[in-house]
Write an enzyme that holds these catalytic residues in place. Structure first.
Site, short mmCIF file in Angstrom:
data_model
loop_
_atom_site.label_atom_id
_atom_site.label_comp_id
_atom_site.label_asym_id
_atom_site.label_seq_id
_atom_site.Cartn_x
_atom_site.Cartn_y
_atom_site.Cartn_z
N ASP A 90 -67.68 -38.15 14.06
CA ASP A 90 -68.94 -38.18 13.32
C ASP A 90 -68.99 -39.45 12.48
O ASP A 90 -68.03 -40.20 12.40
CB ASP A 90 -69.11 -36.92 12.48
N ASP A 270 -69.61 -27.89 17.30
CA ASP A 270 -68.34 -28.00 16.59
C ASP A 270 -68.46 -27.20 15.31
O ASP A 270 -69.55 -27.00 14.79
CB ASP A 270 -68.00 -29.46 16.26
N CYS A 308 -57.78 -10.42 25.39
CA CYS A 308 -57.56 -11.85 25.22
C CYS A 308 -56.33 -12.31 25.99
O CYS A 308 -55.29 -11.65 25.97
CB CYS A 308 -57.41 -12.18 23.74
N CYS A 310 -54.77 -15.28 25.37
CA CYS A 310 -54.14 -16.40 24.67
C CYS A 310 -52.64 -16.19 24.50
O CYS A 310 -52.13 -15.08 24.62
CB CYS A 310 -54.81 -16.63 23.32
N CYS A 313 -51.78 -13.51 21.79
CA CYS A 313 -51.99 -12.12 22.21
C CYS A 313 -51.01 -11.68 23.30
O CYS A 313 -50.69 -10.50 23.41
CB CYS A 313 -53.43 -11.92 22.68
N HIS A 339 -55.08 -18.43 18.61
CA HIS A 339 -55.92 -17.31 19.05
C HIS A 339 -57.40 -17.59 18.81
O HIS A 339 -58.22 -17.42 19.73
CB HIS A 339 -55.54 -16.01 18.33
#
Length: 374
Positions: A90, A270, A308, A310, A313, A339
């Protein structure tokens, strides 16, 4: 940069955005790496457990520390951080606006005081591009005149006029630099302003889209206005943005915000929410949010979210994560962040798949039904 729309479902779009460093499937959520790192993670974590194709860096923070010239000497953001995929940076205008107690706007730019040592600095449209050229980001943002909401109509009008003038200087300077071989592989996005006023948003969009930018962002939202006002403003603004170029909604937001604004034609997002909330003990799931410090998780053997996939998890229980959080063990910050970001990135993949299948409306209905049921 190449942008190709693969499918639409209502106003929702699934596309492919190709930069010099990666191929990005949209809709996309960009993890925030403010100072060149996603908080609690490194580039290996990103590539191994999350695999984002693009992350966001902050021009203001990297300019102040370690300095954009240092980053340039170390191979730009890609060489410096070890993250090989795309970066969006940015302009730093929001941080100058939000972190300094003494911001002064002038025709040529913004004067502000560093939040680190109080030193005075001046950002012009050209200077923020020089900084981003040094950073070597794939997508750069122009300097704009951001204002907090609510705001007086006169101040919004001033913001739009100044944002347009700065955008004109930015695109002219960037194209001239590219002719010299500077920033040849970098792309420049403009930022539409206008508060929640429809006429102002239309004016800003039409003035900016008349210029040769590579993409366009909607800025100045999620800064104090009600959620529905934000949704209504996005819905009004996107039709004035080119269909053949990417649309980026800056600084937004919750999982619900992502779903709602994809439905309104946004491609890129974002927000610090998944990383910040993880550090504060709030974890996102398919059925809503949980607060991991709650006593009910003391002996809970289940993962954060049974649905999930991930790393966290797959390996750790709610009980263990609660223990780590309450002990202020640093390992928790890494596992919680993995996560939450996995949830956000996976949510965007699910949204994309639904758009490609022509089933986005069904997906949206099921998304809310899971939350209501729990």
């Amino acid at each position: 940069m190449h942008f190709h729309i693969e499918a639409t479902d209502g106003n929702a779009r699934a596309a492919t955005l190709t930069t010099a460093h990666s191929t990005i499937q949209t809709p996309v959520f960009m993890p925030v790496g403010t100072v060149g790192a996603v908080k609690a993670l490194d580039a290996i974590d990103l590539q191994t457990h999350l695999q984002p194709q693009i992350i966001l860096g902050n021009t203001y923070h990297l300019y102040l520390r370690p300095g954009d010239e240092t980053v340039a000497q170390m191979g730009g953001l890609h060489g410096f951080t070890g993250f090989p995929k795309s970066f969006l940076t940015d302009s730093g205008g929001f941080q100058a606006f939000s972190l300094s107690d003494n911001v002064k706007y002038a025709e040529d730019g913004i004067t502000f005081r560093s939040h680190i040592d109080g030193s005075t600095h001046h950002f012009t449209p050209q200077k923020v591009l020089d900084i981003q050229h040094n950073l070597g980001s794939d997508i750069m943002m122009v300097l704009d005149d951001l204002i907090a909401l609510p705001a007086e109509q006169e101040r919004i009008a001033e913001s739009i006029a100044r944002t347009t003038r700065w955008a004109q200087r930015s695109i002219a300077y960037h194209r001239a630099q590219q002719q010299k071989g500077i920033g040849a592989d970098q792309n420049l996005f403009a930022i539409i302003q206008g508060g929640t006023d429809r006429a102002f948003r239309q004016q800003s969009a039409e003035e900016l889209t008349a210029m040769d930018f590579d993409g366009f962002a909607i800025g100045g939202l999620s800064v104090g206005e009600p959620n529905q006002a934000m949704y209504d403003t996005v819905e009004w603004t996107t039709p004035f943005m080119p269909k053949e170029k990417p649309r980026y909604l800056m600084g937004v937001g919750t999982p619900e915000d992502l779903v709602e604004n994809v439905a309104r034609g946004v491609d890129m997002f974002d927000c610090v929410m998944p990383t910040r909330n993880a550090r504060n003990g709030t974890l996102f799931t398919h059925f809503g949010k949980i607060t991991i410090k709650a006593a009910r998780f003391t002996t809970d053997e289940n993962p954060i979210d049974p649905d999930c996939g991930c790393y966290t998890c797959q390996h750790y229980s709610r009980s263990y994560l609660r223990h780590l959080y309450r002990a202020r063990e640093l390992t928790y910050f890494r596992l919680g962040t993995i996560h939450n970001l996995y949830y956000y990135l996976n949510l965007m993949q699910e949204i994309r798949a639904a758009i490609l299948a022509g089933k986005f409306a069904e997906f949206k209905k099921e998304f809310y039904a899971k939350r209501a049921a729990n």
